[in-house]
Each structure stands twice: as structure tokens, then as C-alpha cells.
Design an enzyme around this catalytic site. Structure first.
Site, PDB file in Angstrom:
ATOM      1  N   LYS A   2       0.871  -1.084   0.004  1.00 28.61           N
ATOM      2  CA  LYS A   2      -0.037  -0.121   0.013  1.00 28.61           C
ATOM      3  C   LYS A   2       0.915   1.051   0.090  1.00 28.61           C
ATOM      4  CE  LYS A   2      -4.280   0.949   2.436  1.00 28.61           C
ATOM      5  NZ  LYS A   2      -5.094   0.711   3.673  1.00 28.61           N
TER       6      LYS A   2
HETATM    7  O1  G3P Z   1      -7.749   1.744   5.576  1.00 25.47           O
HETATM    8  C1  G3P Z   1      -8.101   2.907   5.449  1.00 25.47           C
HETATM    9  C2  G3P Z   1      -9.292   3.479   5.842  1.00 25.47           C
HETATM   10  O2  G3P Z   1     -10.499   2.461   5.826  1.00 25.47           O
HETATM   11  C3  G3P Z   1      -9.523   4.192   7.393  1.00 25.47           C
HETATM   12  O3  G3P Z   1     -10.534   4.411   7.636  1.00 25.47           O
HETATM   13  O4  G3P Z   1     -12.147   5.123   9.618  1.00 25.47           O
HETATM   14  O5  G3P Z   1      -9.665   5.623   9.781  1.00 25.47           O
HETATM   15  O6  G3P Z   1     -11.309   6.837   8.259  1.00 25.47           O
HETATM   16  P1  G3P Z   1     -10.928   5.595   8.820  1.00 25.47           P
END
Ligand code: G3P
Length: 216
Positions: free
Chosen positions: A83
């Protein structure tokens, strides 16, 4: 539509994998920190819990550093997907890695133009963050719609991996638009099965069944 678990919690991943509904896993530096575990060790364990892609994120910001870290990450297992952030160095790294046959997830995508660049760089997945987009006063699902349109216009094979999913409505909208993958916290994925009328229906059937005195 593929379902990825957005977590580095191996117990939660194992539980979802056992349902047969899990197609992969995404992690990020925050999720690894939350797990309290070593990135190599926990990523190796996760890769053993699913045959699908497991995203492991680089930390370096420059191309050379990203390539160095990617070399370490991709050796963990065959199903590691490196990633990288949606920066010029990230895109350069994406191009180099995918040309070499390594899966790459380009993350932190917040515009359709960024997604266009990720596809041109040969990304296996692009990760638009719908929840964070919404949090900042933008329309996360409009972003997914725009990316779908652009990718279909040019037949780009990069898969749209809807990330930063916060609730079932995000999953529903992503499915209606035709996104390829959603990644969500396990609680959100497990929550999709719940419906008050399903519970009520089961309760009613069991009550009536008890009256018959039969067993199967
Ligand atoms: O993996 C990245 C993403 O899904 C992060 O989510 O909830 O931290 O904005 P969040």
C-alpha cells in the site's frame, strides 16, 4: 463485490474468515499501532488467515525508501499487496512494483483525478476514503460514482476499493454504484446481517414450532 476487513486484529479476521465472506484484509500504520504488534509478524499471520490480498502500507515518503520497504513487505507472503500513498512518489513506486508483478493498493485517495492517476500508474486497487471525505463536508459516494464512470470510460482494470467505511449505508451505496471492493471494520461487516424483522421472524417460527412438539 469483495469484502475486505479493515483491521490488524487477527482474532476478528479469523472470525470473519470462518464465515466464508472474507475476500481480503487492509491494514494501515494506525491499525498496526492499534494491534500493538510487530508489522512483519502480524502481517504474516494475517496472510495465513486469508488467501485474498492483504494490504501492508509503506511508511517512507520518498520513492527509494518506499521501494526499500516494499521489498521487505512483499517478501512476507505471496498475497501481500503493498500500500502506497497517493503522492507522486507513491505513484512512481506503484508503477515500478506493478510492472514487476506486485499487487499495489494506492491509498488516501480523495479526488477522481487522483484515482485517474492511480489507474494510469497500474494500481491493482485505489482506496478512496468515503468516511473522511464525508467528515470534511464532501460527498464521499459522489467520489465513488465519478471514479466508476472514469474507470469504465477507459476500461481501467484498477479495482475501486471503498475505504473509510463507517456504516451499512456506505456499503449499500458502494454496491449500487458498482464499486469492486469495500473494506470496513469487522463490526460494520457483521452488522450487515442484522434486521429486526429477521429476528422477529425467527422468534415467531420457533414459538409456532414448539407447539407442534416435533423435532427434525
Ligand atoms: O484503511 C484505511 C481506511 O479504511 C481508514 O478508515 O475510519 O480511519 O477513516 P478511517
Amino acid at each position: 463485490m469483495k469484502f475486505f476487513a479493515d483491521t490488524a486484529d487477527t482474532a476478528e479476521i479469523a472470525e470473519l474468515a470462518a464465515t466464508g465472506l472474507l475476500d481480503g484484509v487492509t491494514t494501515n500504520p494506525s491499525l498496526i499501532a492499534k494491534s500493538g504488534r510487530d508489522i512483519i509478524e502480524v502481517t504474516r499471520e494475517i496472510c495465513g488467515l486469508t488467501d485474498g490480498p492483504v494490504s501492508a502500507e509503506v511508511i517512507a515518503l520518498d520513492h527509494a525508501g518506499m521501494m526499500r520497504e516494499a521489498e521487505i513487505l512483499r517478501k512476507i507472503a505471496d498475497n501481500v499487496c503493498v500500500k502506497v500513498p497517493l503522492t507522486m512518489d507513491g505513484l512512481k513506486t506503484c508503477k515500478a512494483l506493478t510492472s514487476d508483478g506486485t499487487m499495489v493498493n494506492v491509498t488516501l485517495c480523495f479526488s477522481a483525478n487522483q484515482a485517474l492517476l492511480a489507474a494510469k500508474a497500474g494500481a491493482s486497487f485505489v482506496s478512496p476514503f468515503v468516511g473522511r471525505h464525508d467528515d470534511n463536508g464532501f460527498d464521499g459516494m459522489q467520489l465513488i460514482s465519478d471514479i466508476r464512470l472514469i474507470y469504465d470510460n477507459y476500461d481501467f482494470q484498477t479495482e475501486i476499493l471503498v475505504a473509510s467505511i463507517r456504516h451499512g449505508l456506505h456499503v449499500l451505496e458502494a454496491a449500487k454504484i458498482g464499486a469492486d471492493v469495500i473494506t470496513a471494520p469487522p463490526a460494520v461487516i457483521k452488522g450487515l446481517v442484522k434486521h429486526v424483522l429477521t429476528d422477529k421472524g425467527v422468534e415467531g417460527f420457533l414459538a409456532d414450532w414448539a407447539k407442534t412438539g416435533q423435532t427434525i
